[in-house]
Design a protein around this motif. Sequence first.
Motif, mmCIF file in Angstrom:
data_model
loop_
_atom_site.group_PDB
_atom_site.id
_atom_site.type_symbol
_atom_site.label_atom_id
_atom_site.label_comp_id
_atom_site.label_asym_id
_atom_site.label_seq_id
_atom_site.Cartn_x
_atom_site.Cartn_y
_atom_site.Cartn_z
ATOM 1 N N UNK A 187 47.905 48.507 43.671
ATOM 2 C CA UNK A 187 49.005 48.783 42.747
ATOM 3 C C UNK A 187 49.163 47.695 41.695
ATOM 4 N N UNK A 188 48.645 46.508 41.982
ATOM 5 C CA UNK A 188 48.772 45.406 41.023
ATOM 6 C C UNK A 188 47.962 45.609 39.762
ATOM 7 N N UNK A 189 46.867 46.345 39.873
ATOM 8 C CA UNK A 189 46.027 46.573 38.696
ATOM 9 C C UNK A 189 45.461 45.270 38.140
ATOM 10 N N UNK A 190 45.306 45.204 36.832
ATOM 11 C CA UNK A 190 44.700 44.026 36.193
ATOM 12 C C UNK A 190 45.700 42.893 36.053
ATOM 13 N N UNK A 191 46.900 43.186 35.583
ATOM 14 C CA UNK A 191 47.863 42.107 35.300
ATOM 15 C C UNK A 191 49.043 42.084 36.251
ATOM 16 N N UNK A 192 49.178 43.046 37.140
ATOM 17 C CA UNK A 192 50.249 43.042 38.121
ATOM 18 C C UNK A 192 51.517 43.722 37.643
ATOM 19 N N UNK A 193 52.434 43.910 38.579
ATOM 20 C CA UNK A 193 53.708 44.556 38.270
ATOM 21 C C UNK A 193 54.735 43.582 37.741
ATOM 22 N N UNK A 194 54.513 42.294 37.905
ATOM 23 C CA UNK A 194 55.459 41.268 37.458
ATOM 24 C C UNK A 194 56.090 40.553 38.638
ATOM 25 N N UNK A 195 56.480 39.316 38.406
ATOM 26 C CA UNK A 195 57.048 38.478 39.463
ATOM 27 C C UNK A 195 58.318 39.112 40.041
ATOM 28 N N UNK A 196 58.321 39.305 41.360
ATOM 29 C CA UNK A 196 59.464 39.867 42.054
ATOM 30 C C UNK A 196 59.549 41.382 42.015
#
Length: 197
Positions: free
Chosen positions: A67-76
């Motif tokens: 689910x994080x993919x290349x850059x992620x969902x963001x901190x928290x």
Amino acid sequence: LLWLIALASGLPLPWLVGSAGLGGVIGTISILANEYQRLRVTSFLDPWKDPQGNGYQLVQSLLAIGSGGVTGTGYGLSTQKLMYLPIQTTDFIFAVYAEEFGFVGSLVLLLFLAIFAVVGLQVAMRARSNQTRLVAIGCTALLVGQSLMNIAVASGAMPTTGLPLPLVSYGGNSLLASLATAGLLIRCSLESSDQHA
């Protein structure tokens, strides 16, 4: 860890190969004799076979990493840590990290581990005494090796082992042990620099 320290100390290779083989045989017998270990290994090989049972942890971990993919969902902003992924603050913290920071963040973490390993081996190579050299190698192998094992478990490359990610996982005992190990490595570096001065 002891095997790596023994290798660095110069023990004969036949002894090391023999001890590794004996350990492999004992481990295989243990897995065959204990059903819970056998289930852990088989669920690691195909977690999707029982996604609601023995493979649940690994399936949820893989879903988080994907689910994080290349850059992620963001901190928290991880959704898997909202009680979908068991033991998300210790054993599977890397899955949450990978979901929030993505492939790029995971590569950065692995880069930091590689830098730590290189610095630790440089401290060991500069050590004048054999004892300092072996302590430095042991500290580096412990922190880097345990980190790689934790990442391998979370990403499905190894069966679940229950090891926290040093300096990242939640918990006082793990953090205290990791800081003490890093402190020993710093002490070895200071002794090496004192001898060079």
